[in-house]
Each structure stands twice: as C-alpha cells, then as structure tokens.
Design a protein around this motif. Structure first.
Motif, PDB file in Angstrom:
ATOM      1  N   ASN A   1      -3.784   8.831   7.651  1.00 51.48           N
ATOM      2  CA  ASN A   1      -2.821   7.809   8.031  1.00 51.48           C
ATOM      3  C   ASN A   1      -3.316   6.414   7.661  1.00 51.48           C
ATOM      4  O   ASN A   1      -4.514   6.163   7.554  1.00 51.48           O
ATOM      5  N   ILE A   2      -2.350   5.500   7.482  1.00 50.74           N
ATOM      6  CA  ILE A   2      -2.662   4.098   7.234  1.00 50.74           C
ATOM      7  C   ILE A   2      -2.674   3.352   8.567  1.00 50.74           C
ATOM      8  O   ILE A   2      -1.796   3.544   9.409  1.00 50.74           O
TER       9      ILE A   2
ATOM     10  N   THR B   1      -6.300  -6.253   6.176  1.00 48.41           N
ATOM     11  CA  THR B   1      -5.703  -5.833   7.444  1.00 48.41           C
ATOM     12  C   THR B   1      -5.332  -4.351   7.423  1.00 48.41           C
ATOM     13  O   THR B   1      -4.868  -3.817   8.433  1.00 48.41           O
ATOM     14  N   ILE B   2      -5.541  -3.686   6.286  1.00 45.94           N
ATOM     15  CA  ILE B   2      -5.191  -2.273   6.138  1.00 45.94           C
ATOM     16  C   ILE B   2      -6.455  -1.423   6.190  1.00 45.94           C
ATOM     17  O   ILE B   2      -7.480  -1.763   5.605  1.00 45.94           O
ATOM     18  N   GLY B   3      -6.381  -0.309   6.901  1.00 43.57           N
ATOM     19  CA  GLY B   3      -7.476   0.641   6.952  1.00 43.57           C
ATOM     20  C   GLY B   3      -6.938   2.056   6.996  1.00 43.57           C
ATOM     21  O   GLY B   3      -5.757   2.300   6.711  1.00 43.57           O
ATOM     22  N   GLN B   4      -7.791   3.002   7.387  1.00 44.96           N
ATOM     23  CA  GLN B   4      -7.395   4.394   7.339  1.00 44.96           C
ATOM     24  C   GLN B   4      -7.784   5.127   8.612  1.00 44.96           C
ATOM     25  O   GLN B   4      -8.786   4.786   9.262  1.00 44.96           O
ATOM     26  N   SER B   5      -6.996   6.129   8.942  1.00 36.88           N
ATOM     27  CA  SER B   5      -7.291   7.046  10.032  1.00 36.88           C
ATOM     28  C   SER B   5      -6.957   8.441   9.533  1.00 36.88           C
ATOM     29  O   SER B   5      -5.785   8.821   9.492  1.00 36.88           O
TER      30      SER B   5
ATOM     31  N   GLU C   1       0.847  -1.187   0.000  1.00 38.49           N
ATOM     32  CA  GLU C   1       0.000   0.000   0.000  1.00 38.49           C
ATOM     33  C   GLU C   1       0.880   1.232   0.000  1.00 38.49           C
ATOM     34  O   GLU C   1       1.975   1.238   0.573  1.00 38.49           O
ATOM     35  N   LEU C   2       0.436   2.286  -0.645  1.00 35.96           N
ATOM     36  CA  LEU C   2       1.170   3.542  -0.639  1.00 35.96           C
ATOM     37  C   LEU C   2       1.021   4.227   0.706  1.00 35.96           C
ATOM     38  O   LEU C   2      -0.094   4.402   1.204  1.00 35.96           O
ATOM     39  N   LEU C   3       2.158   4.602   1.296  1.00 35.17           N
ATOM     40  CA  LEU C   3       2.129   5.387   2.532  1.00 35.17           C
ATOM     41  C   LEU C   3       2.130   6.879   2.240  1.00 35.17           C
ATOM     42  O   LEU C   3       1.405   7.646   2.870  1.00 35.17           O
ATOM     43  N   ASP C   4       2.988   7.294   1.327  1.00 36.27           N
ATOM     44  CA  ASP C   4       3.065   8.673   0.874  1.00 36.27           C
ATOM     45  C   ASP C   4       3.708   8.652  -0.504  1.00 36.27           C
ATOM     46  O   ASP C   4       3.862   7.590  -1.107  1.00 36.27           O
ATOM     47  N   LYS C   5       4.094   9.808  -0.996  1.00 32.05           N
ATOM     48  CA  LYS C   5       4.624   9.868  -2.354  1.00 32.05           C
ATOM     49  C   LYS C   5       5.970   9.160  -2.507  1.00 32.05           C
ATOM     50  O   LYS C   5       6.403   8.869  -3.626  1.00 32.05           O
TER      51      LYS C   5
ATOM     52  N   ILE D   1      -3.825  -2.758  16.748  1.00 34.41           N
ATOM     53  CA  ILE D   1      -4.010  -1.898  15.586  1.00 34.41           C
ATOM     54  C   ILE D   1      -2.999  -0.759  15.695  1.00 34.41           C
ATOM     55  O   ILE D   1      -2.954  -0.067  16.707  1.00 34.41           O
ATOM     56  N   SER D   2      -2.207  -0.579  14.649  1.00 33.96           N
ATOM     57  CA  SER D   2      -1.120   0.395  14.677  1.00 33.96           C
ATOM     58  C   SER D   2      -1.243   1.380  13.529  1.00 33.96           C
ATOM     59  O   SER D   2      -1.743   1.044  12.452  1.00 33.96           O
ATOM     60  N   THR D   3      -0.776   2.590  13.778  1.00 33.51           N
ATOM     61  CA  THR D   3      -0.587   3.564  12.714  1.00 33.51           C
ATOM     62  C   THR D   3       0.735   3.274  12.018  1.00 33.51           C
ATOM     63  O   THR D   3       1.724   2.953  12.665  1.00 33.51           O
TER      64      THR D   3
END
Length: 366
Positions: A210-211, A203-207, A151-155, A221-223
C-alpha cells in the motif's frame, strides 16, 4: 518554495477509522544513535558512472525491483538510472520543445509492469512516457493541471498532488486519476495551498503493498487506495505542532518567517510500515539539518526518536533520505560534505573512492 497561502480549504473527505493509532511524540527527548544500532543491515556503495555523464544535484530517488532512479529537476534536468549496486545504466536528458522532450521534469513514477518511466513536465503541463531501460520515447499526454507530485497506486490509478497555482482561487490537493490522466476522485484531502505545495515526493511512503501519505504539518498518516484516504496514524507533537492560526496568513514570506521563530515539527517524511514497525522522518525546526527519525513498535506501542544518526567511529551524520526502496530508505553522501578528518574507519575505502571520483555514495538504510 511556497507560492501563496489561502485561508479557505477543501472540506476533508478522508475516511476516519475508529481504530486510528494515536502517537504522542516529544521531539525534545530524542537520542543520538549509531547507524548500526538503528539500521543494522545498512549498505554503502560507490556509484560508478562514465566520465562523460554529469550527475547533477539529486532531489528525488525512487526504485523498482531492478533499478534506482535519481532525478535532478533543476540543475541538469536529468534522470539517472543505476542498478541496485550503484552501477550506471542510462540517463534521460532531453530538454527541449520537441516530441519526447521536456522543459521542467518535476516528478516521475515507474511502471514496473510495463517497464516504463513516466515523467511529469511542469513547464509544458505534459506527461511523457519512456521505455526502460533504453529510454526510447513512447508517448506523451497534455494535461491542464499543475502538479507537485504523482505516484502509481495500481495498474489503473495514480495518486496526484495538484495545486494549480496559476489560479489562486482554486485549491485541489490530493486526487485520484485514471491511467488515462482523467480525474476520478477530487478533493480527497483537507489541504490549503501551503500544504498542497509542500506535499513533495517525500510525503509518500509504503506499507507492504500500500501507499502511505503523510500530511506535511498535522502528523496524520493515511493509507491511499483508489477509493481515497484512510487514516492510520495520528501523530501528536504537542506544543511543537504548527499552530492553526499560522494557516490564516495570506503571505508566503510571513508564513515561512513564522515557522523559523520556534522549533515546530515540520514535514513528516517517508513513512514506512513493515515488520510491525512504523518509521518516518521529520524536521524539528526550519533547518534541514535538524531532522529526526522516529521508530514506533506496533506491538508494544512504544517509540524512540533519534535526533542524530552517526556512522561508527565518527561524528559524521547520516543524511536525510531522498527516497525509499521497498522497506528501506535510500540516501546519498555527497563528496563535498565529507570531512577527510572525520571518515568512518570501517568505510574509509568507500569514502575515499567517493572523494576521488567526485561521485556520491549510495546509502541504503535498513
């Protein structure tokens, strides 16, 4: 599903926050609720596609601000692009061995800034990039790594779930990669083979921006950021947690059989943290139909767990999400699962259109 279990794992390298929120959960106390009472802004839309395009069996859904992307990695090996109203835009179907072609499109991500689609081919160990929405082939990059998800975290960075199951003596787990597909941080998680191989896209979601990563078994559950993991929530499922001694099994079949003997909590999925609420799905037992939804209020520290979410005027259950779209879940209602004697009255036309077209219903849960 699980290839092999190893008894030795990587040492944990996630940052432990003193302010981690601990949530004690009893799945046995879950309620049944109507969809409008838990997702008041839900939407159900008919998918519109040309007759010449075959839809397949969708395993993953992702989105950006303009489109919805549906991946069938096994049956048709296609990725279908819809607009947010369910109308067909394009479909990627390039199975082969040549440039721009793939053999096993196992995972994907969308680069909104570049407006590009990135496919990971698990068969050829290759990343392939296509321009959106034309799906013109841009470039490819070979990697010597077997991945479960990315998954992309940032650019500049990817979050990668790496298993490398071709070499059973190596355990990788979560890693941070550069956009040039080079490992920047390895072993950022405490993961054994079973956990690595069960860290699917769910297992991936969003806040907000943030991932979030939800450990499949432990309930942590971790950022995620380019520095690694920062634990935010620790879910305590009490006597329903998977026992530690099960991880010591070295045979996948024994592990799977052990999970079916009791109603353990498995696969915390799609964590979302928005508007002072944490929501996530989890399986209670080994049957996919035994999903629960948990809604936790960050202000009051109270939660409610739901064992069944039903459409109004019906006993038809809302299906487990296949992905997220910012602060909402996305799922599909397949026509073969529709009971003509059990159609929600307020959605009769939509359900009937699905039966007539033999295409699923696109369901947004918010």
């Amino acid at each position: 599903m699980i290839f092999s279990l190893m008894i030795n794992g990587c040492q944990p390298k996630s940052e432990v926050d003193e302010n981690i929120i601990k949530i004690s959960v009893s799945p046995a106390s879950a309620d049944i609720i109507l969809i409008k009472d838990v997702f008041p802004d839900y939407r159900a839309l008919n998918i519109e596609m040309p007759d010449s395009v075959f839809f397949g069996n969708i395993e993953q859904i992702k989105s950006d601000n303009k489109r919805v992307y549906l991946l069938d990695p096994f049956q048709t090996k296609t990725l279908t692009i819809l607009d947010k109203e369910g109308k067909f835009i394009n479909q990627l179907k390039r199975v082969g061995k040549g440039p721009g072609e793939y053999s096993s499109p196992y995972a994907f991500a969308v680069d909104e800034v570049a407006d590009e689609l990135i496919i990971y081919d698990r068969g050829k160990l290759e990343f392939l990039t296509y321009k959106l929405p034309s799906l013109e082939f841009v470039k490819s990059k070979k990697v010597n790594a077997l991945l479960m998800n990315f998954e992309l975290l940032d650019k500049d960075h990817f979050l990668v779930t790496r298993d490398d199951s071709k070499n059973k003596s190596l355990l990788y787990g979560l890693e941070i990669w550069s956009r040039e597909y080079e490992v920047k941080k390895d072993q950022i998680s405490d993961m054994r083979n079973a956990v690595i191989e069960l860290s699917y896209h769910s297992t991936i979601g969003q806040s907000d921006n943030n991932i979030l990563y939800a450990h499949p078994f432990t309930g942590v559950i971790s950022t995620v950021n380019p520095s690694g993991l920062k634990q935010e929530f620790d879910l305590d499922f009490e006597e329903w947690e998977v026992p530690e001694d099960l991880y010591e099994m070295d045979e996948a079949t024994r592990f799977e059989e052990a999970l079916t003997r009791n109603k353990y909590v498995l696969w915390t999925r799609f964590p979302l943290k928005f508007n002072n609420k944490l929501t996530f799905w989890y399986m209670y037992g080994s049957d996919i139909d035994t999903y629960h939804l948990l809604v936790y209020d960050l202000n009051s520290s109270k939660y409610q767990s739901y064992s069944e979410i039903l459409f109004e005027d019906s006993s038809f259950k809302v299906p487990m999400p296949l992905g997220t779209d910012n602060d909402q879940y996305v799922s599909l209602v397949w026509p073969e699962n529709i009971d003509t004697e059990n159609i929600p009255e307020n959605m009769r036309t939509i359900f009937q259109n699905s039966l007539n077209s033999e295409l699923p219903i696109l369901l947004y849960l918010k």
